[in-house]
Scaffold this motif. Structure first.
Motif, PDB file in Angstrom:
ATOM      1  N   SER A 114       0.918  -1.118  -0.605  1.00 20.81           N
ATOM      2  CA  SER A 114       0.339  -0.212   0.467  1.00 20.81           C
ATOM      3  C   SER A 114       0.745   0.982   0.168  1.00 20.81           C
ATOM      4  O   SER A 114       1.809   1.132   0.274  1.00 20.81           O
ATOM      5  N   ASN A 115       0.580   2.705   0.328  1.00 19.92           N
ATOM      6  CA  ASN A 115       1.246   3.806   0.233  1.00 19.92           C
ATOM      7  C   ASN A 115       0.525   4.806   0.978  1.00 19.92           C
ATOM      8  O   ASN A 115       1.670   4.983   1.610  1.00 19.92           O
ATOM      9  N   GLY A 116      -0.193   3.311   1.563  1.00 15.85           N
ATOM     10  CA  GLY A 116      -0.030   3.497   3.330  1.00 15.85           C
ATOM     11  C   GLY A 116       1.349   3.410   4.147  1.00 15.85           C
ATOM     12  O   GLY A 116       1.967   2.812   3.941  1.00 15.85           O
ATOM     13  N   SER A 117       1.900   4.776   5.119  1.00 14.01           N
ATOM     14  CA  SER A 117       2.792   3.519   6.442  1.00 14.01           C
ATOM     15  C   SER A 117       2.504   2.791   7.026  1.00 14.01           C
ATOM     16  O   SER A 117       1.866   2.077   7.025  1.00 14.01           O
ATOM     17  N   ILE A 118       3.151   2.556   7.466  1.00 14.30           N
ATOM     18  CA  ILE A 118       3.937   1.355   8.459  1.00 14.30           C
ATOM     19  C   ILE A 118       2.852   1.100   9.429  1.00 14.30           C
ATOM     20  O   ILE A 118       2.482   0.347   9.687  1.00 14.30           O
ATOM     21  N   ALA A 119       3.055   2.449   9.871  1.00 19.21           N
ATOM     22  CA  ALA A 119       2.530   2.980  10.996  1.00 19.21           C
ATOM     23  C   ALA A 119       0.960   2.977  11.018  1.00 19.21           C
ATOM     24  O   ALA A 119       0.146   2.343  11.791  1.00 19.21           O
ATOM     25  N   MET A 120       1.002   3.486   9.791  1.00 15.00           N
ATOM     26  CA  MET A 120      -0.853   3.678   9.670  1.00 15.00           C
ATOM     27  C   MET A 120      -1.572   2.450   8.766  1.00 15.00           C
ATOM     28  O   MET A 120      -2.861   1.834   9.653  1.00 15.00           O
ATOM     29  N   MET A 121      -0.728   1.167   7.985  1.00 14.00           N
ATOM     30  CA  MET A 121      -0.971  -0.357   7.829  1.00 14.00           C
ATOM     31  C   MET A 121      -1.349  -1.087   8.906  1.00 14.00           C
ATOM     32  O   MET A 121      -2.753  -1.694   9.122  1.00 14.00           O
ATOM     33  N   ALA A 122      -0.321  -0.713   9.895  1.00 13.80           N
ATOM     34  CA  ALA A 122      -0.615  -2.012  11.290  1.00 13.80           C
ATOM     35  C   ALA A 122      -2.248  -1.746  12.051  1.00 13.80           C
ATOM     36  O   ALA A 122      -2.748  -2.019  12.690  1.00 13.80           O
ATOM     37  N   ARG A 123      -1.951  -0.502  12.397  1.00 14.09           N
ATOM     38  CA  ARG A 123      -3.894   0.395  12.909  1.00 14.09           C
ATOM     39  C   ARG A 123      -4.582  -0.444  12.649  1.00 14.09           C
ATOM     40  O   ARG A 123      -5.951  -0.948  13.304  1.00 14.09           O
ATOM     41  N   LEU A 124      -4.585   0.372  10.654  1.00 13.01           N
ATOM     42  CA  LEU A 124      -5.612  -0.245  10.177  1.00 13.01           C
ATOM     43  C   LEU A 124      -5.824  -1.592  10.490  1.00 13.01           C
ATOM     44  O   LEU A 124      -7.088  -2.154  10.200  1.00 13.01           O
ATOM     45  N   ALA A 125      -4.825  -2.363  10.462  1.00  8.10           N
ATOM     46  CA  ALA A 125      -4.942  -3.385   9.614  1.00  8.10           C
ATOM     47  C   ALA A 125      -5.807  -4.245  11.273  1.00  8.10           C
ATOM     48  O   ALA A 125      -6.611  -5.711  11.527  1.00  8.10           O
ATOM     49  N   ARG A 126      -5.329  -3.699  12.500  1.00  7.41           N
ATOM     50  CA  ARG A 126      -6.112  -4.004  14.468  1.00  7.41           C
ATOM     51  C   ARG A 126      -7.891  -3.544  13.729  1.00  7.41           C
ATOM     52  O   ARG A 126      -8.253  -4.496  14.509  1.00  7.41           O
ATOM     53  N   HIS A 127      -7.606  -2.403  13.225  1.00  4.73           N
ATOM     54  CA  HIS A 127      -9.145  -1.920  13.133  1.00  4.73           C
ATOM     55  C   HIS A 127     -10.053  -2.949  12.602  1.00  4.73           C
ATOM     56  O   HIS A 127     -11.332  -3.020  12.623  1.00  4.73           O
ATOM     57  N   ALA A 128      -9.828  -3.379  11.008  1.00  2.00           N
ATOM     58  CA  ALA A 128      -9.982  -4.003  10.495  1.00  2.00           C
ATOM     59  C   ALA A 128      -9.681  -5.800   9.990  1.00  2.00           C
ATOM     60  O   ALA A 128     -10.438  -6.039   9.293  1.00  2.00           O
ATOM     61  N   ALA A 129      -9.113  -5.890  10.751  1.00  5.52           N
ATOM     62  CA  ALA A 129      -8.853  -7.838  11.076  1.00  5.52           C
ATOM     63  C   ALA A 129      -8.300  -7.858  11.088  1.00  5.52           C
ATOM     64  O   ALA A 129      -8.945  -9.429   9.764  1.00  5.52           O
ATOM     65  N   LEU A 130      -6.772  -7.405   9.285  1.00  4.49           N
ATOM     66  CA  LEU A 130      -6.273  -8.401   8.475  1.00  4.49           C
ATOM     67  C   LEU A 130      -5.093  -8.443   8.834  1.00  4.49           C
ATOM     68  O   LEU A 130      -3.978  -8.444   9.356  1.00  4.49           O
ATOM     69  N   PRO A 131      -5.906  -9.384   8.721  1.00  4.87           N
ATOM     70  CA  PRO A 131      -4.190 -10.795   8.826  1.00  4.87           C
ATOM     71  C   PRO A 131      -2.678 -11.087   8.482  1.00  4.87           C
ATOM     72  O   PRO A 131      -2.797 -11.645   8.163  1.00  4.87           O
ATOM     73  N   TRP A 132      -2.473  -9.311   8.290  1.00  2.00           N
ATOM     74  CA  TRP A 132      -0.818  -9.347   7.712  1.00  2.00           C
ATOM     75  C   TRP A 132       0.060 -10.368   8.133  1.00  2.00           C
ATOM     76  O   TRP A 132       0.149 -10.643  10.108  1.00  2.00           O
ATOM     77  N   ASP A 133       0.784 -10.734   7.437  1.00  2.00           N
ATOM     78  CA  ASP A 133       2.204 -11.586   8.011  1.00  2.00           C
ATOM     79  C   ASP A 133       3.235 -10.424   8.177  1.00  2.00           C
ATOM     80  O   ASP A 133       3.796 -10.683   8.674  1.00  2.00           O
ATOM     81  N   CYS A 134       3.227  -9.337   7.774  1.00  2.00           N
ATOM     82  CA  CYS A 134       4.593  -8.157   7.603  1.00  2.00           C
ATOM     83  C   CYS A 134       3.959  -7.187   6.926  1.00  2.00           C
ATOM     84  O   CYS A 134       2.906  -6.947   6.373  1.00  2.00           O
ATOM     85  N   ILE A 135       4.394  -5.874   6.910  1.00  2.00           N
ATOM     86  CA  ILE A 135       3.830  -4.519   6.509  1.00  2.00           C
ATOM     87  C   ILE A 135       4.748  -4.611   5.223  1.00  2.00           C
ATOM     88  O   ILE A 135       5.520  -4.213   5.602  1.00  2.00           O
ATOM     89  N   LEU A 136       4.437  -4.033   4.049  1.00  4.89           N
ATOM     90  CA  LEU A 136       5.327  -3.750   2.626  1.00  4.89           C
ATOM     91  C   LEU A 136       4.551  -2.190   2.499  1.00  4.89           C
ATOM     92  O   LEU A 136       3.622  -1.683   2.849  1.00  4.89           O
ATOM     93  N   GLY A 137       5.428  -2.193   1.239  1.00  8.43           N
ATOM     94  CA  GLY A 137       4.919  -1.368   0.260  1.00  8.43           C
ATOM     95  C   GLY A 137       5.687   0.115   0.039  1.00  8.43           C
ATOM     96  O   GLY A 137       6.964  -0.101   0.124  1.00  8.43           O
TER      97      GLY A 137
END
Length: 231
Positions: A114-137
């Motif tokens: 994603s074009n989102g930052s690591i911090a943004m994607m990590a917090r969004l994953a917790r909100h939306a229950a997205l089971p990422w193994d890592c944050i890339l982009g």
């Protein structure tokens, strides 16, 4: 067969428009919240293009969203609180996304590209229950899609060649850039991402490796391909 799936997030995994409009309505009552959300999103590509073109150094999307928020608020004649920019960390997933990702997670490495930052994607994953193994982009590449290095940096981080990584997106231009970088491609349409009058990305514009109506169907297709006997 791909060993890892990387995903566009805004629009593909989450319904940014409804979620942002809801946050705007709460923070700025009395405005046309949907119009404000659309105007805010319209600043997204121009802000990133200044980075992509070399007009400014890499700036995380969190900061671009904040800058764009105040630009749009001034246009609407209001003063927006800074905390409204964090609404992009609290976007609701499309209904098929959590169950579809849960199934895909059994067999594949999953990560946002994603074009989102690591911090943004990590917090969004917790909100939306997205089971990422890592944050890339974007943040690991220090640039924005559709620049090829964003896709290739994700592959490098996973220690996989591009042909073993599949990009999943609801946007044809995202997939075209990923394919040009050597990745596999999967198109999942989100025909209401931009509202009921959407005219873009309603259909695949090329022969992507997989075209699926939702993430659950994508999971079923990949499972079927995995179980198909070899030659």
């Amino acid at each position: 067969m791909p060993q890892a799936l990387i995903f566009d997030v805004f629009g593909t995994c989450v319904d940014w428009r409804s979620s942002i409009a809801r946050a705007v309505a709460k923070a700025l009552p009395g405005l046309d919240a949907v119009a404000f959300a659309d105007a805010w999103r319209a600043e997204y590509q121009p802000a990133m293009e200044r980075v992509r073109s070399g007009g400014r150094g890499y700036v995380p999307l969190d900061d671009l969203h904040l800058e764009n928020l105040h630009r749009v608020a001034a246009r609407f004649g209001v003063s927006a609180p800074d905390h409204l920019a964090t609404a992009w960390e609290r976007l609701d997933p499309w209904p098929d996304v959590p169950p579809g990702l849960a199934t895909l997670h059994r067999t594949h490495i999953l990560a946002p590209c994603s074009n989102g930052s690591i911090a943004m994607m990590a917090r969004l994953a917790r909100h939306a229950a997205l089971p990422w193994d890592c944050i890339l982009g974007a943040e690991i590449a220090r640039d924005y899609k559709p620049k090829p290095q964003v896709y290739l940096a994700s592959c490098t981080a996973l220690r996989l060649p591009p042909e073993h990584v599949m990009m999943v997106a609801a946007h044809n231009d995202d997939l075209a850039a990923a394919r040009a970088a050597g990745l596999g491609t999967a198109f999942v349409a989100r025909p209401t991402e931009h509202g009921p009058g959407q005219t873009s990305d309603l259909h695949p514009s090329a022969d992507w490796d997989i075209v699926a109506p939702d993430f659950e169907a994508l999971a079923a297709r990949l499972q079927a391909d995995t179980n198909r006997p070899g030659p």
